[in-house]
Design an enzyme around this catalytic site. Structure first.
Site, mmCIF file in Angstrom:
data_model
loop_
_atom_site.group_PDB
_atom_site.id
_atom_site.type_symbol
_atom_site.label_atom_id
_atom_site.label_comp_id
_atom_site.label_asym_id
_atom_site.label_seq_id
_atom_site.Cartn_x
_atom_site.Cartn_y
_atom_site.Cartn_z
ATOM 1 N N TYR A 1 12.639 5.561 0.881
ATOM 2 C CA TYR A 1 12.452 6.579 1.929
ATOM 3 C C TYR A 1 12.812 7.982 1.427
ATOM 4 C CZ TYR A 1 11.820 3.881 6.328
ATOM 5 O OH TYR A 1 11.344 3.128 7.361
ATOM 6 N N ASP B 1 3.155 -4.264 6.692
ATOM 7 C CA ASP B 1 4.587 -3.920 6.714
ATOM 8 C C ASP B 1 5.406 -5.214 6.694
ATOM 9 O OD1 ASP B 1 6.704 -2.148 6.638
ATOM 10 O OD2 ASP B 1 6.639 -1.637 8.774
HETATM 11 ZN ZN ZN Z 1 7.803 2.322 6.920
#
Ligand code: ZN
Length: 397
Positions: free
Chosen positions: A141, A295
């Protein structure tokens, strides 16, 4: 020197699918398809291998699709946003096969501390040894991103499995709140490394619920020479505002990705179901700009009817084709719907031998039955599932 093979030696290399409706994704009609080793050898109205015994797969009543590409999966597990016990487990091979997935791209996610790229690489290698094709993204991230070598450029150029950077989080309370200058530099580096290594060098961007949505990406496209296709934003069906912005982004020539793992409660809160999002894109002539990813193995909060959190579930890769199927049941032609999980990700990620039923391409294929259920899965010429029965399990399953 002439090579002498016995017919038995040749026959183990060959498999022949007889009389099947072929979607390349384009509909080609009823064909015979010959697999030679790990490649598609021949597609014709009739293929006969005289004098050689060959394994025949009866295609009657079935449809043949290219093996599915899932380009956003937390193969080593993800999550952890509710503390250590909410770290989700690793994926196992049979889940991947049940989902018809023959190519997978692994990504870290929120946690780039207890989860490492080295572990992601090892997991990708193990799935490859078990029979499917795998790639990974470098980074997590956060910006500056975690890397193997200290630089995303070196990672992309020197490590074969790395095809891009991601998932980098934007517009999310869990993002590292990178500045526009940081994102510009990151995407520019990924682009140049892609050019130098013949790879995609795309940046997979995790889009959160934040109000700024895709604004930063739009601004970079407006104010720099970086092409819009260098970005690959995901979770774009997360809310109606982001979805509308995503459609505009795609109309500008960008690629957008919708997530298939979900819970019906989220639809009531505004998440656009992936099958509906796909349908809308196809209606808007954006069928070449959209992909679906699962995902898979990401964490998925589970709510009861009173919207109380009752536990955590794990995102499933099997949702990938389920959403395509739902789109087909909702009126989208199959040959258009499957582009989102075959040719489109192959193009975006520059996977040159993937995504098509075509001579010379990898023998990655899915056979579905009349009700659009996955029946047989072939990965690089090896039958992994047949007649809805898994034939090849992961090492520890
Ligand atoms: Zn994500």
């Amino acid at each position: 020197m002439p090579l002498n093979f016995t017919s038995k030696e040749v026959s183990i290399l060959l498999k022949l699918i007889k009389g099947i409706e072929v979607y390349s994704p384009k509909y080609l009609g009823i064909k015979d398809v010959l697999i030679v080793g790990d490649k598609i050898g021949k597609i014709d109205d009739e293929v006969d291998i005289l004098g050689v015994e060959v394994e025949i797969i009866d295609g009657k009543g079935k449809r043949l699709l290219p093996g599915f590409i899932d380009s956003h999966v937390h193969i080593t597990g993800g999550g952890g946003e509710g503390g250590f016990k909410t770290r989700t487990p690793e994926i196992v091979l049979s889940d991947v096969i049940k989902g018809g997935i023959t190519t997978i791209v692994g990504t870290l996610g929120t946690d780039g501390i207890t989860r490492s790229l080295e572990n992601l690489y090892a997991k990708a290698k193990s799935l490859e040894e078990e029979g499917i094709t795998t790639f990974i993204y470098t980074g997590s991230y956060r910006v500056p991103p975690v890397t193997f070598t200290g630089s995303i450029m070196k990672d992309l150029i020197l490590i074969d499995k790395v095809v891009g950077v991601g998932e980098i989080a934007l517009s999310d309370h869990r993002s590292s709140q990178p500045t526009i200058e940081e994102i510009k530099r990151l995407v520019a580096d990924a682009r140049v490394s892609g050019i130098l290594s013949g790879k995609a060098g795309v940046v997979n961007i995790h889009m959160g619920d934040g109000e700024e949505g895709l604004d930063m990406l739009m601004e970079i496209v407006d104010t720099t020479e970086i092409p819009i296709t260098q970005f690959y934003p995901t979770h774009v069906n997360r809310n109606p505002y982001l979805f509308r912005q995503g459609i505009e982004f795609a109309k500008m020539g960008g690629f957008i990705d919708f997530t298939t793992s979900s819970d019906p409660v989220f639809y009531e809160e505004g998440e656009v179901k992936a099958s509906k999002a796909l349908k809308k894109c196809i209606e808007d002539d954006l069928e070449d700009n959209v992909t679906l990813t699962s995902d898979g193995q990401g964490s998925l909060p589970k709510f009861n009817e009173k919207r109380e959190l009752v536990g955590l579930q794990v995102g499933r890769v099997t949702t990938l084709f389920k959403e395509v199927r739902d789109a087909v049941f909702d009126g989208v032609p199959l040959e258009k719907a499957i582009k989102a999980i075959t040719v489109n990700p192959a193009k975006i990620l520059k996977l040159s031998s993937k995504g098509y039923i075509k001579e010379g391409y990898d023998a990655d294929m899915v056979l579905i039955d009349e009700e659009y259920n996955i029946d047989t899965v072939i990965a690089k010429g090896r039958i992994m599932m047949k007649d809805k029965k898994i034939l090849t399990y992961g090492t520890f399953e």
